[in-house]
Enzyme design. Structure first.
Site, PDB file in Angstrom:
ATOM      1  N   GLY A  11      -7.897   5.310   0.108  1.00 47.57           N
ATOM      2  CA  GLY A  11      -7.222   4.639   1.228  1.00 47.57           C
ATOM      3  C   GLY A  11      -5.714   4.664   1.016  1.00 47.57           C
ATOM      4  CB  THR A  37     -18.076   2.701   0.067  1.00 46.75           C
ATOM      5  OG1 THR A  37     -17.089   3.399   0.814  1.00 46.75           O
ATOM      6  CG2 THR A  37     -17.431   1.605  -0.760  1.00 46.75           C
ATOM      7  CD  GLN A 164       4.360  -9.638   7.722  1.00 49.91           C
ATOM      8  OE1 GLN A 164       4.497 -10.844   7.768  1.00 49.91           O
ATOM      9  NE2 GLN A 164       3.223  -9.097   7.322  1.00 49.91           N
ATOM     10  CD  GLU A 243       0.791 -11.659   6.334  1.00 51.44           C
ATOM     11  OE1 GLU A 243      -0.429 -11.684   6.121  1.00 51.44           O
ATOM     12  OE2 GLU A 243       1.541 -10.851   5.765  1.00 51.44           O
ATOM     13  CG  HIS A 276       6.059  -6.106   5.197  1.00 53.69           C
ATOM     14  ND1 HIS A 276       5.657  -5.155   6.092  1.00 53.69           N
ATOM     15  CD2 HIS A 276       4.929  -6.783   4.846  1.00 53.69           C
ATOM     16  CE1 HIS A 276       4.345  -5.245   6.270  1.00 53.69           C
ATOM     17  NE2 HIS A 276       3.876  -6.224   5.523  1.00 53.69           N
TER      18      HIS A 276
END
Ligand code: HSE
Length: 372
Positions: A11, A37, A164, A243, A276
Site C-alpha cells: 500500500g 491478504t 490536510q 481527527e 499536511h
C-alpha cells in the site's frame, strides 16, 4: 537475527516504508517475511541478503504469523482488529508495530515517535511493552515541529487549523483528486485559450461541472479540487471530528503528560497531494522572545527548518510542494500575535507519508532490532 513479518507493504504507507528501509540498509539487519491478504503463494520481493524465501504467506494464518519475532503492519485497523487479539490469545509474545490507529490509545501500547518520546519508548521496552503504534499523521507532524516547546513545558494550549492532503485518506482519494482536476480542466481548456477569456463565466462553468454528476466524488463524497472539505473522519459526541479529537488525546499520550495540554481546532482536507500543513495559535505560559522560541524549537531535532517570516521565504519554501518526499519539518510564520505577548502564531508543513506515517514505525523497528 530477528524474523520480521511485513503486512500491507504494497500500500501507500507500506511502499514508503519499504523504500526507506532499502535506502537505510535496514533489511540486512533482519530476516524479512512478506505476507499478503490476497496473494498467498505468489512471489514477493527479495530485499535482504538474509532472506530465506520470497514466498508470500497468508496474512490471516496465525500459525505462521506466530513464528515472527516482530510484525510490522500497514494494512489498516480492520486487519489489526481481526488478527491482533487472536495472536496474543495464541500466546504470541512478539513485537507488534502498527501504522493504523486501532491499538493507539490502548493502555498497553506506546505511540512511537522517537525524536519526541525516545525515553518513553525505551522505558516501555524495559518494562516489557510489546505494542508500538505509529501516531496520527497530523499529531506526529505537529509534535515533530513543536516538541521543544512541549518538553520545556512552555505551552498552555494550542488552537489549530489543519490543511490536510488527499494522501491522508488513501491512494484512491489522491487519484480521485487528480481526476477531479482533470474534469475541470478538460471542460474549460478551450475557454482558457481565448486571450479575451471571461473568468466569471469560466468560474460559473466550473461550479456547474463540479456540482454535476460527471464530477467523480465516489471516495471523498464531495468535490475537493478547487474547493475544500472541512471534516475528516467520524463524528465524536462533543461535535469534534475524530481527527480533531486525536490532536489532544494522542499528543498527551505520546508525551505521557500528567497535566493534560489542551489542543483543539478544525481539521480540513485540501487539494494537496501528500503534505499536511497546520496553522497554530500557541498560548505560551511565559513571555519569551521569538528568538528564544526559535532556538528551543530548532534544538529539538535535526529535521526542523525554520523559515524566516518574510513574504519571499514563505511563498518559496513554506509550502507542501517543497516538502513533499522529504523528511524536512518546516515551521514559519512565527510571530507574536496582537492578542498578547504570550500568544504566538506558527505554520508548519510535513510529509504525511514520511514523518506522518512510515518513518516513525521504520525507526521503531530499528530500535527493537538493536535493543532487544
Ligand atoms: N487521518 C489522517 C488524514 C491520516 O485523514 O489525513 C492518517 O493519520
Amino acid at each position: 537475527m530477528k524474523c520480521v513479518g511485513f503486512i500491507g507493504w504494497r500500500g501507500m504507507v507500506g511502499s514508503v516504508l519499504i523504500d526507506r528501509m532499502i535506502y537505510k540498509g535496514n533489511f540486512d539487519t533482519i530476516i524479512p517475511y512478506f505476507f499478503s491478504t490476497s496473494q498467498e503463494g505468489k512471489k514477493g520481493p527479495i530485499l535482504s541478503k538474509n532472506q530465506n524465501t520470497n514466498h508470500l504467506y497468508n496474512a490471516y494464518n496465525i500459525n505462521i504469523l506466530k513464528e515472527m519475532n516482530i510484525i510490522i503492519t500497514c494494512q489498516g485497523s480492520k486487519y489489526t482488529k481481526e488478527i491482533y487479539k487472536k495472536l496474543r490469545k495464541n500466546k504470541w509474545g512478539g513485537y507488534w508495530i502498527d501504522a493504523s490507529s486501532y491499538l493507539r490509545m490502548k493502555k498497553n501500547s506506546i505511540i512511537c515517535l522517537d525524536p519526541v518520546n525516545k525515553d518513553i519508548i525505551y522505558k516501555g521496552l524495559n518494562k516489557g511493552i510489546k505494542d508500538f503504534i505509529g501516531g496520527n499523521c497530523t499529531v506526529s507532524l505537529m509534535l515533530m515541529a513543536l516538541s521543544g516547546l512541549f518538553k520545556k513545558k512552555l505551552i498552555d494550549w494550542i488552537s489549530v487549523s489543519t490543511y490536510q492532503a488527499a494522501s491522508g485518506s488513501g491512494s484512491k482519494n489522491m487519484c480521485e483528486l487528480l481526476k477531479q482536476m482533470g474534469v475541470i480542466y478538460n471542460n474549460i481548456k478551450n475557454e482558457l485559450k481565448d486571450t479575451n477569456y471571461k473568468i466569471l463565466e469560466i468560474e460559473k462553468k466550473i461550479k456547474n461541472i463540479s456540482l454535476s454528476n460527471i464530477m467523480p466524488i465516489y471516495n471523498f463524497k464531495s468535490v475537493l479540487a478547487g474547493s475544500l472539505i472541512p471534516w475528516i473522519d467520524k463524528k465524536m459526541n462533543n461535535g469534534q471530528s475524530r481527527e480533531e479529537w486525536k490532536g489532544q488525546s494522542e499528543t498527551n499520550k505520546i508525551l505521557s503528560n500528567k497535566k493534560k495540554i489542551i489542543i483543539d481546532g478544525l481539521c480540513v482536507r485540501i487539494g494537496t497531494l501528500r503534505c499536511h500543513s497546520q496553522s497554530l495559535t500557541i498560548k505560551m505560559n511565559k513571555n519569551i522572545s521569538i528568538q528564544e522560541i526559535k532556538k528551543i524549537i530548532l534544538k529539538n531535532n535535526k529535521w526542523i527548518k525554520i523559515i524566516p517570516n518574510t513574504y519571499s521565504e514563505t511563498i518559496n519554501k513554506l509550502t507542501p510542494i517543497n516538502v513533499s518526499g522529504t523528511l524536512n519539518i518546516l515551521i514559519g510564520r512565527l510571530r507574536k500575535m496582537n492578542i498578547g505577548s504570550k500568544y504566538i502564531s506558527a505554520f508548519t508543513v510535513g510529509d504525511q507519508l514520511l514523518w506522518g506515517a512510515a518513518e516513525p514505525i521504520r525507526r521503531m523497528l530499528k530500535i527493537i532490532v538493536s535493543n532487544t
